[in-house]
Design a protein around this motif. Structure first.
Motif, short mmCIF file in Angstrom:
data_model
loop_
_atom_site.label_atom_id
_atom_site.label_comp_id
_atom_site.label_asym_id
_atom_site.label_seq_id
_atom_site.Cartn_x
_atom_site.Cartn_y
_atom_site.Cartn_z
N ALA A 160 0.82 -1.23 0.00
CA ALA A 160 0.00 0.00 0.00
C ALA A 160 0.85 1.27 0.00
O ALA A 160 0.34 2.37 -0.25
CB ALA A 160 -0.92 -0.01 1.21
N ILE A 161 2.14 1.13 0.29
CA ILE A 161 2.99 2.33 0.40
C ILE A 161 3.32 2.91 -0.97
O ILE A 161 3.70 2.19 -1.89
CB ILE A 161 4.26 2.01 1.21
CG1 ILE A 161 3.88 1.75 2.68
CG2 ILE A 161 5.29 3.14 1.12
CD1 ILE A 161 5.02 1.32 3.58
N THR A 162 3.13 4.24 -1.08
CA THR A 162 3.52 4.94 -2.32
C THR A 162 4.44 6.09 -1.90
O THR A 162 4.70 6.29 -0.72
CB THR A 162 2.28 5.56 -3.02
OG1 THR A 162 1.83 6.67 -2.21
CG2 THR A 162 1.16 4.56 -3.21
N LYS A 163 4.87 6.86 -2.89
CA LYS A 163 5.72 8.02 -2.60
C LYS A 163 5.00 9.03 -1.71
O LYS A 163 5.61 9.82 -1.01
CB LYS A 163 6.10 8.70 -3.92
CG LYS A 163 7.29 8.07 -4.59
CD LYS A 163 7.90 9.07 -5.59
CE LYS A 163 8.69 8.33 -6.62
NZ LYS A 163 8.10 8.37 -7.98
N LYS A 164 3.67 9.00 -1.79
CA LYS A 164 2.89 10.00 -1.04
C LYS A 164 2.57 9.56 0.39
O LYS A 164 2.00 10.34 1.17
CB LYS A 164 1.57 10.27 -1.77
CG LYS A 164 1.76 11.02 -3.07
CD LYS A 164 0.42 11.41 -3.60
CE LYS A 164 0.56 12.19 -4.89
NZ LYS A 164 -0.72 12.24 -5.61
N THR A 165 2.88 8.31 0.72
CA THR A 165 2.50 7.82 2.06
C THR A 165 3.25 8.60 3.13
O THR A 165 4.48 8.67 3.12
CB THR A 165 2.83 6.32 2.22
OG1 THR A 165 2.22 5.62 1.14
CG2 THR A 165 2.32 5.79 3.55
N LYS A 166 2.50 9.16 4.08
CA LYS A 166 3.13 9.90 5.16
C LYS A 166 3.09 9.09 6.45
O LYS A 166 4.00 9.13 7.25
CB LYS A 166 2.39 11.24 5.34
CG LYS A 166 2.94 12.20 6.38
CD LYS A 166 4.37 12.58 6.16
CE LYS A 166 4.77 13.82 5.45
NZ LYS A 166 4.15 15.07 5.69
N LEU A 167 2.01 8.34 6.62
CA LEU A 167 1.88 7.62 7.89
C LEU A 167 0.95 6.42 7.80
O LEU A 167 0.20 6.27 6.83
CB LEU A 167 1.37 8.56 8.99
CG LEU A 167 -0.14 8.85 8.99
CD1 LEU A 167 -0.62 9.04 10.40
CD2 LEU A 167 -0.46 10.08 8.17
#
Ligand code: PMP
Ligand code: GLU
Length: 398
Positions: A160-167
């Motif tokens: 689920a992690i992308t470049k935009k993932t913050k938390l």
């Protein structure tokens, strides 16, 4: 007329609070409703805590306090975290707020920018996605499986992690499922968090309501990610202090500073009297109160499990913590009463409330329209009465 805020208008009302209030109102109208909606312990706040609150009033401790909390309380919380959770923090890394709900929101305000993604395993506690939207970030819901007790795996997180993932927001023991992540599962998740460099809000509000001799594990105790983890907890569940409104977050100083500045402009300090009461909670030995509360929850949990095992056509998560039973009445969905088909858990809950006077929270607000949350934070007598009504209600569907 000028329009209202788009953000405010699109926010979903809290379904847990709404149903709790609806059941209460029906009772006030004289209807004999059994309410399985409440997300709060049905025990009085321990006497030592109440006395500390009374003393605070008598001593005129009724003025503003330092915005992040009184120094003694921040110190006591830091000590609790070190001793019980192996989370190594200084008092300056603690921010006391108006409940853990407020702490989660403050944490999001401190770290999110517009467009950031927040990963939330689904089913989730109703408020997480809405709070994420309120800070202009995007909730990314990760669907978990019943086979894994609705716990997110490290592999699912990684995907689920992308470049935009913050938390990531993680909640163990979980509301609504009662599932508890094992230390091994959290260690695997911790590795993904470390390599992605994202933050985690670890909501540990049900930490003390845990069964079967299992141990709660804090993500913030993993050294490699300790600067990335924001540990959130509070007094509501462990000390039956829902109305006092004391929660806290613990994180690296930079995050606390940002959240503290935000709180300083929006609410100022948490209630001074409640802070003194919370100090009593964290500095006295309340094991006896806690153990008797948890063993009573356990007695109810065992009763419920026994009952649910006998109902045909129902799946449920075996709860190891919190005070909820999350179930799927799979053989009853799509059946009908009086010509009305039960298309979702919303229909089923509405039918059970109106025809059988038993109130529960449908899974829709938790991210799954087929499941239902039953809170057993009620007397054993009500529990027995409500379960009989539930069984009768299900049996009447055709
Ligand atoms: N997190 C979870 C998972 C909850 O269920 C709740 C509701 N009690 C909270 C946070 C907030 O608790 P409070 O604001 O009462 O401390
Ligand atoms: N957290 C509790 C619940 O889930 C209380 C209500 C709320 O704050 O959402 O029922």
């Amino acid at each position: 007329m000028k329009s209202l805020s788009r953000k405010a208008l699109t926010i979903e009302p809290s379904q847990t609070l709404a149903l709790f209030a609806r059941a209460k109102n029906m009772k006030a109208e004289g209807i004999d409703v059994v309410s399985f909606t409440a997300g709060e312990p049905d025990f009085p706040t321990p006497a030592i805590i109440k006395d500390a609150g009374i003393k605070a009033i008598q001593e005129n401790f009724t003025k503003y306090t330092p915005n992040p909390g009184i120094p003694e309380l921040r110190k006591a919380i830091a000590e609790k975290l070190k001793k019980e959770n192996q989370v190594a923090v200084e008092p300056s890394q603690i921010l006391v707020s108006n409940g853990a709900k407020h702490s989660v929101f403050n944490a999001l305000q401190a770290i999110c920018n517009k467009g950031d993604e927040a990963i939330i395993p689904a089913p989730f506690w109703v408020s997480y996605p809405e709070m994420v939207k309120l800070v202009d970030a995007k909730p990314v819901l990760v669907k978990t499986t019943f086979a894994n007790q609705f716990k997110m795996t490290a592999a699912q997180l990684k995907k689920a992690i992308t470049k935009k993932t913050k938390l990531l927001i993680i909640n163990s023991p979980s509301n609504p499922t009662g599932a508890v992540y094992t230390p091994e599962e959290l260690a695997e998740i911790g590795k993904v968090v470390a390599s992605a460099g994202i933050y985690v809000i670890a909501d540990e509000i049900y930490e003390k309501v845990i069964f079967d001799g299992i141990r709660h594990f804090s993500l913030g105790s993993i050294k490699e990610i300790r600067d990335q983890v924001i540990t959130v907890n509070g007094c509501s569940k462990a000390y039956s202090m829902t109305g006092w409104r004391i929660g806290f977050m613990a994180a690296k100083r930079e995050i606390i500073k940002a959240a503290e500045d935000y709180q300083g402009q929006v609410t100022s300090n948490a209630n001074s009297i409640a802070q003194r009461a919370a100090l009593a909670a964290f500095t006295n030995n309340l094991d006896a109160d806690l153990n008797s509360m948890v063993s009573e929850f356990d007695r109810r949990r065992r009763y419920l499990l026994g009952q649910f095992r006998e109902i045909e056509g129902i799946d449920f998560v075996y709860p190891r913590g919190a005070f909820y039973l999350f179930f799927h009445a799979k053989s009853y969905l799509n059946k009908a009463f009086d010509g009305k088909r039960m298309k979702s858990s919303d229909d089923l809950c509405e039918y059970l409330l109106l025809e059988h006077q038993v109130a529960m929270v449908p899974g829709t607000g938790f991210g799954d329209r087929n499941w239902i949350r039953l809170s057993y934070a009620c007397s054993m007598e009500d529990l027995q009465k409500g379960v009989e009504r539930l069984k009768k209600g299900l049996a009447r569907l055709g």
